[in-house]
Design an enzyme around this catalytic site. Structure first.
Site, mmCIF file in Angstrom:
data_model
loop_
_atom_site.group_PDB
_atom_site.id
_atom_site.type_symbol
_atom_site.label_atom_id
_atom_site.label_comp_id
_atom_site.label_asym_id
_atom_site.label_seq_id
_atom_site.Cartn_x
_atom_site.Cartn_y
_atom_site.Cartn_z
ATOM 1 C CB SER A 105 -9.498 0.531 0.355
ATOM 2 O OG SER A 105 -8.842 0.630 -0.865
ATOM 3 C CG HIS A 159 -5.336 3.654 1.208
ATOM 4 N ND1 HIS A 159 -4.982 2.349 0.937
ATOM 5 C CD2 HIS A 159 -6.634 3.770 0.836
ATOM 6 C CE1 HIS A 159 -6.016 1.710 0.422
ATOM 7 N NE2 HIS A 159 -7.027 2.547 0.338
ATOM 8 C CG ASP A 200 -2.256 0.623 0.998
ATOM 9 O OD1 ASP A 200 -2.268 1.851 0.849
ATOM 10 O OD2 ASP A 200 -3.274 -0.074 0.983
#
Length: 610
Positions: free
Chosen positions: A423, A243, A176
């Site tokens: 996600s 994220h 990520d």
């Protein structure tokens, strides 16, 4: 005459893709996160982002597959043939060659260059090195509750699994944006790697290195070029998403420390593997990250001391799975690593996204707090399972809460925030896979996928387009692989009871209903609002079956409607019904009907868990 689609046999592991997710349970009310901009606008131009490199896989016997000098000569020759300036960049972990297109193509088109490679009999595949992006929708509202782990309607029944597994000794790689320091996660984080090869995209002053810290992925409007329509990429300024840290918190945030959130596999370790930065990430970097994270060898990169049992990829881009990504995923699975990916946030068929449409991955769709397919979630036959992804567009309380940071253009202070997205759904399944790895280490990635699907429960809401086997159930899955029975209430109350029937009742072929009875006695008052109904039906085509639970007073609860698109064998899952308006004592009946001829099956067993 009844007509239905041709049956397609589902593999134990299907496909994967795009964007994943994360979730956590609150031990104490965290501070609200600051307002954040959505990253979803960036993804609209993913497929149109400029291609600067090609990934060329040569056949194993070709000189170019073994020699960098041979690959260099071949790139130059192909460049001369097409009138372009092509060059060998580096060797990927899968053995493929990364070929630089030399900036903007001068004379020919991208298709012409690709066709030139494809015409070479020594080339196995050639695919563009495309950009991929994180795909979650942040929200700045106050934190509500962590419904996704424990809420009866559409939570994942995680607390019931913790008596048997907490992820102890299991290693999860989060491919990520990297990791920004957070005290609610730090104890479970191990050293990772930064695979972003472009210093501009890395935004940390260099290219690849052993520091997986996330410096932020903010972007200015148009900073990443233009799309095919000449529109700026991104179309607007964006702030840091953090994220990867949000995803990691869902998987393994520290639990029982009196603050913040709880991770699903809270005793597992998380290894941040950085591939996404400014302007997203490239297929080539992600291929190397998959290879390294799973224990494979990548040239110029030290061996991974903590090869992953599970990989989570909450990322993706437009276009179907390419051969280079598939090769890396196959290598990881062959090394024993379970690969979990997000289905994507485009409200479209996940078959058109990468890595969601790859084979040998667990592709995860997202559900909302009511158990519907989330409005943004991709769908389709490549989806294996659905997990909570939330919908902050309705309310922040309906989103997925996890670890974050306040910094918009630099690192700020640690915080928590609600996000929505596939996600946020994928890390739920990665966390469950980690629990399964601890509970039964000998399970293969294919067996993990199968167990998750077979122990899912029917989505309490609606799903159009295909949401896989249904909503994942952690408690039922862990109970199934350890030989126990699901615990629907981790803190059982006096008077709880379980009634079962080992039925072995054959289901008539085409049309007729058949019933199996359970006599309930010794209960007082009505049945519970969350009555658990474990059902085990052996059948060669479960899509043809209709299953109804009938209460003693004649009230019907439909457990499974007709689904012609579901060609999987057997129904092995626990359903939940609100039976609070009917009396508990009396004869309960499970009715089953096969709506099509030429298939066989029987009710193996079923039960009522009060």
């Amino acid at each position: 005459m009844n007509v239905r689609p041709v049956r397609i046999s589902l593999l134990a592991v299907t496909t994967g893709a795009l964007i994943a997710s994360s979730v956590a349970v609150s031990a104490a009310a965290p501070v609200p996160a600051p307002a954040r901009q959505s990253t979803s606008a960036v993804t609209s131009s993913v497929a149109d982002a400029p291609v600067e490199r090609l990934i060329v896989g040569y056949k194993s016997g070709a000189a170019e597959a073994k020699s960098n000098d041979a690959a260099t000569k071949d790139a130059k020759a192909k460049g001369k043939e097409t009138g372009e300036s092509l060059g060998f960049d580096r060797r990927l972990g899968t053995g493929a060659a990364l070929v630089d297109l030399g900036g903007e193509l001068k004379k020919g088109s991208l298709d012409q260059v690709i066709d030139t490679f494809r015409a070479d009999s020594e080339v196995a595949y050639v695919v563009p090195d495309r950009r991929m992006y994180a795909m979650a929708d942040p929200n700045d509202s106050d934190y509500g509750r962590q419904w996704d782990l424990f809420e009866a309607t559409a939570g994942m029944n995680v607390p019931g699994a913790w008596s048997k597994a907490t992820g102890e000794g299991v290693k999860v790689a989060v491919i990520d944006t990297g990791y920004v320091a957070h005290s609610d996660l730090a104890a479970n984080v191990v050293a990772g790697y930064d695979f972003i090869s472009d210093p501009f995209m890395a935004q940390d002053g260099g290219g690849r290195d052993s520091n997986a810290a996330d410096p932020g992925d903010w972007m200015n409007r148009g900073e990443c070029g233009t799309d095919s329509n000449g529109q700026p990429v991104p179309p607007q300024n964006t702030n840091n998403s953090w994220h990867g840290t949000h995803v990691a918190g869902t998987i393994a945030a520290v639990t029982g420390n009196g603050k913040g959130v709880a991770g699903i596999a809270y005793n597992a370790t998380v290894q941040p593997v950085r591939v996404l930065g400014k302007c997203g990430g490239t297929t080539a970097d992600i291929i190397d990250a998959i290879t390294w994270a799973s224990g494979g060898t990548v040239s110029g990169v030290p061996a991974n001391p903590n090869p992953a049992d599970v990989i989570n990829m909450s990322l993706g881009g437009g276009s179907a799975c390419d051969a280079g990504s598939q090769s890396a995923i196959n290598g990881a699975v062959n090394r024993g690593t379970t690969v979990v990916v997000a289905a994507g946030n485009n409200n479209a068929n996940a078959a058109g996204f990468n890595p969601a449409s790859c084979n040998n991955v667990i592709t995860v769709a997202a559900s909302d707090r009511e158990g519907n397919r989330a409005a943004y979630s991709n769908y389709g036959s490549v989806v294996e399972i659905t997990a909570p992804g939330g919908e902050t567009t309705a309310s922040a309380a309906n989103g997925i809460w996890s670890t974050l940071n306040t910094g918009t253009r630099s690192v700020g202070s640690e915080s928590y925030s609600a996000y929505q997205g596939t996600s946020m759904a994928a890390p739920h399944i990665a966390g469950l896979a980690a629990l399964m790895n601890e509970a039964k280490p000998e399970l293969t990635p294919a067996q993990i996928s199968t167990a998750i699907r077979e122990n899912a429960r029917t989505l309490p809401g609606s799903c159009s387009g295909g949401c896989g086997a249904g909503l994942a159930d952690a408690s039922a899955t862990i109970a199934a692989i350890t030989g126990g029975t699901p615990d629907p209430d981790p803190d059982p109350q006096p008077g709880d009871g379980v009634f079962t029937n080992s039925a072995n009742v054959n289901i008539p072929d085409y049309g007729a209903w058949i019933a199996s009875d359970i006599q309930v006695t010794g209960r007082s008052g009505s049945a519970p609002a969350q009555l658990k109904v474990p059902v085990d039906i052996k059948h060669t085509f479960r899509g043809d079956l209709v299953v109804v639970l009938e209460a003693p007073d004649g009230t019907d609860f439909t457990l499974k409607n007709l689904s012609q698109s579901d060609s999987t064998d057997n129904i092995t899952q626990t359903f939940t019904v609100d039976a609070s308006r009917v009396a508990a004592n009396g004869t309960w009946q499970l009715w089953v009907r096969d709506t099509y001829a030429n298939d066989t099956g029987y009710i193996d067993s079923w039960g009522l868990n009060f």
